[in-house]
Design an enzyme around this catalytic site. Structure first.
Site: not given
Ligand SMILES: [Zn+2]
Ligand SMILES: [Zn+2]
Length: 634
Positions: A332, A361, A379, A381, A383, A463, A509
């Site tokens: 992010c 992680r 990910q 991912d 945004h 979410k 996200h």
């Molecule tokens: Zn994010």
């Protein structure tokens, strides 16, 4: 005087107290709810109940009843274990989702033979059909009772109970500390099976003693148990770790470290195919693709709040030229800084940044599991930065996109959750409500059924989570769509509105597959390793019967390759049966067998994964069939 009896259809009837026994027996109740409270069946049957009570039978087939049923089997197991191995100390034995377990303190782990012995003993106990009898004891007396038996775990539990009195259940001489309720008699157990043994720390605490946990399951009928055991076999057959080895897709290596994945050529090819598809579709959906570094200065993670709120999942910083850097746990902040690279106006929004971003992680070694729980993963991912009035439309697009992606991989059933404002939150109540309403509206507009997890949102925004149902009817959490009021604030993100003033964008996200590692693991189990043609690393194996056929086999392969397909030739001097068996184990979609007849007619016969034969086809004709199948992602 009458007793009110609630029936399974929700209606109620008034019955005379003397009919209660008959009524409860007629529905085969195993326990009851008395004025809403779960109780043992027997005392109620013999009249130990207020005549003004509302009674609801609990049957073994209900979720609640099954829990009682299975927990009763765990008592029976502990009873059997102590009969056979008197030195063993007992800890706890709850029912769990698909069965039950009991934790035992024993130096040597239980063997498969031990489990068989225990099962046998349990069958004897069940045959005796002794009643489960509830007893109340003074807590101090109870402590003495268990101390006298050397049951230190029970003593520890009792020392932590605040009540002065505690309840016990006894059947045929075996007594266990328990709140209950239980089955009326051990004989009510009709079908059970012990499944496995695993080490489990007492109270889940790695500093405490490692106990032996025996897992088992129990069902109301033998047929249900049989179906469940078959399901477990299928789960084992499809275990992604096993398939990963058999199909040579990925591995992990102690020299590298736990939770870090090596993608082998076949797995890497599948991953590349998924990534190509993902990138192509994101470009079509007006996302901009990004690449960002794997490390960043610790200060960045302070600004983002990760150092304060996420540090237990982050690795220790490293020193580079006297400055602390950190491996990224998320992508992010990088996307935010790309947004902030120049001034944005309301006309620029929405901005959609997507990245297959690899993050690291920390996960405790005990929870690592194949590809499903790892320490380094990529990910899928993205945004989205938008105005508040754009949230709903953006969420709707993300939902459409998610479902399109998931359906492409054969997932057609979902379980969707909307999580709303928790007690601790950032942002205003109004903005939370507007955003939550937008999420709800987007789900409704798509006609998607969902459940609300009230107060279950993250502190920074509401979410949507989507779980996918696989071929074995198991649900897997993959996609998330998360609104964020926090990061735009922390990074002081702005856009110039039509009014000329500065405004905060909303950040969304989202990950459709979650992580490539986990999604690949789920996919592998979903397909049982038999990937559809567009994903299969080797799409066709061309097998020759003798070296007379090599020339034609090579020509078939070359033509397939030229058409963008992934064939492989097997021209080894081996028996055709052997070659077929080997390719079948590899779950290759098409086996093209070339013998004298095929070479002479310049045609091919094709054997499918399920053993069916098709053809003969002209080479171009079959290449076209394959090409269409790849294009349609069937
Ligand atoms: Zn994010
Ligand atoms: Zn119990």
């Amino acid at each position: 005087m009458t007793i009110k009896l609630l029936l399974s259809d929700g209606s109620a009837k008034e019955i005379p107290p003397q009919d209660l026994k008959k009524e409860l027996e007629s529905v085969n109740a195993i326990a009851v709810r008395v004025n809403g409270e779960l109780r043992d069946l027997y005392p109620v049957i013999i009249g130990e109940v207020d005549t003004s009570a509302v009674i609801e039978p609990v049957v073994a087939a209900s979720a609640e009843g099954l829990g009682i049923y299975r927990h009763s089997v765990s008592h029976i197991m502990a009873h059997a274990v102590q009969d056979l191995f008197p030195e063993v100390k007992v800890a706890i034995g709850p029912s769990i989702e698909d069965g039950f377990y009991y934790d035992f303190d024993r130096e040597t782990p239980f063997s498969v033979e031990d489990l068989e012995k225990i099962e046998k003993k349990m069958t004897e106990i069940i045959k005796k059909s002794s009643p489960f009898v509830r007893k109340i004891m003074d807590r101090r007396e109870a402590i003495e009772f268990f101390r006298g038996k050397g049951e230190e775990y029970k003593v520890e539990i009792l020392n932590e109970i605040a009540d002065d009195e505690v309840s016990f259940y006894e059947e045929d001489g075996f007594t266990d500390l328990c709140r209950g309720p239980h089955l009326p008699r051990t004989g009510r157990v009709k079908a059970f099976k012990l499944l496995s043994v695993a080490g489990a720390y007492w109270r889940g605490d790695e500093k405490r003693k490692m106990l032996q946990r025996i897992y088992g399951t129990a069902f109301v009928t033998k047929d249900e148990l049989k179906t469940y055991l078959e399901f477990l076999e299928e789960v084992k057959r499809r275990d992604h770790r096993k398939l990963g080895k058999e199909l040579d897709l990925f591995s992990m290596n102690d020299e590298i470290g736990s939770g870090l994945i090596l993608w082998h050529p076949n797995g890497a090819l599948i991953r590349k195919t998924i990534e190509d598809f993902w990138r192509e579709e994101h470009i079509k959906a007006d996302y901009n693709l990004l690449f960002t570094p794997h490390i960043a200065r610790l200060d960045l993670w302070k600004t983002s709040g990760h150092v304060d709120f996420y540090s237990e999942n982050m690795y220790s910083p490293m020193d580079i030229d006297g400055v602390e850097y950190e491996l990224k746990p998320m992508n992010c902040p990088f996307h935010i800084l790309i947004y902030k690279n120049d001034l944005k106006s309301y006309r620029d929004l929405p901005i959609r940044y997507a990245e297959l971003g690899t993050v690291y992680r920390y996960e405790r070694s005990g929870v690592l599991h194949g590809l499903l729980r790892v320490r380094g993963f990529t990910q899928d991912d993205a945004h989205i930065f938008c105005r508040e009035d754009q949230i709903e439309a953006e969420i709707r697009k993300v939902l459409e996109f998610t479902i399109f992606m998931l359906e492409t991989f054969g997932f057609r059933e979902y379980s969707i959750y909307l999580s709303t404002r928790p007690e601790k939150y950032v942002g205003t109540v109004e903005s939370w409500e507007r955003a939550t309403a937008a999420l709800r509206m987007a789900l409704d507009n798509k006609g998607l059924k969902f459940s609300e997890d009230v107060g279950g949102g993250a502190f920074y925004g509401p979410k949507i989570d989507i779980k996918i149902k696989d071929a074995l009817n198991r649900y897997w959490q993959c996609s998330t769509i998360q609104v964020d009021f926090n990061n735009p604030e922390r990074f002081d993100m702005t856009y110039r509105g039509s009014d000329g003033a500065e405004h905060r964008p909303i950040m969304i996200h989202r990950a459709l597959m979650g992580s490539l590692e986990r999604f690949f693991g789920v996919l592998l189990e979903h397909y049982g390793g038999a990937f559809p043609l567009w994903l299969a690393p080797v799409q066709a194996k061309v097998l020759t019967i003798s070296d007379r056929h090599d020339v034609f086999a090579k020509e078939v392969c070359d033509r397939m390759k030229a058409a963008g397909l992934r064939p492989q030739a097997d021209m080894r001097n081996e028996k055709i049966g052997f070659k077929i068996r080997e390719a079948t184990i590899r779950k290759i979609p098409y086996l093209v067998i070339i013998g004298d007849k095929e070479a002479a007619n310049r045609q091919i016969t094709v054997r499918l994964r399920n053993g069916d034969n098709k053809g003969p086809y002209g080479v171009d004709e079959f290449i076209e069939i394959m090409r269409q199948e790849v294009l349609n992602k069937q």
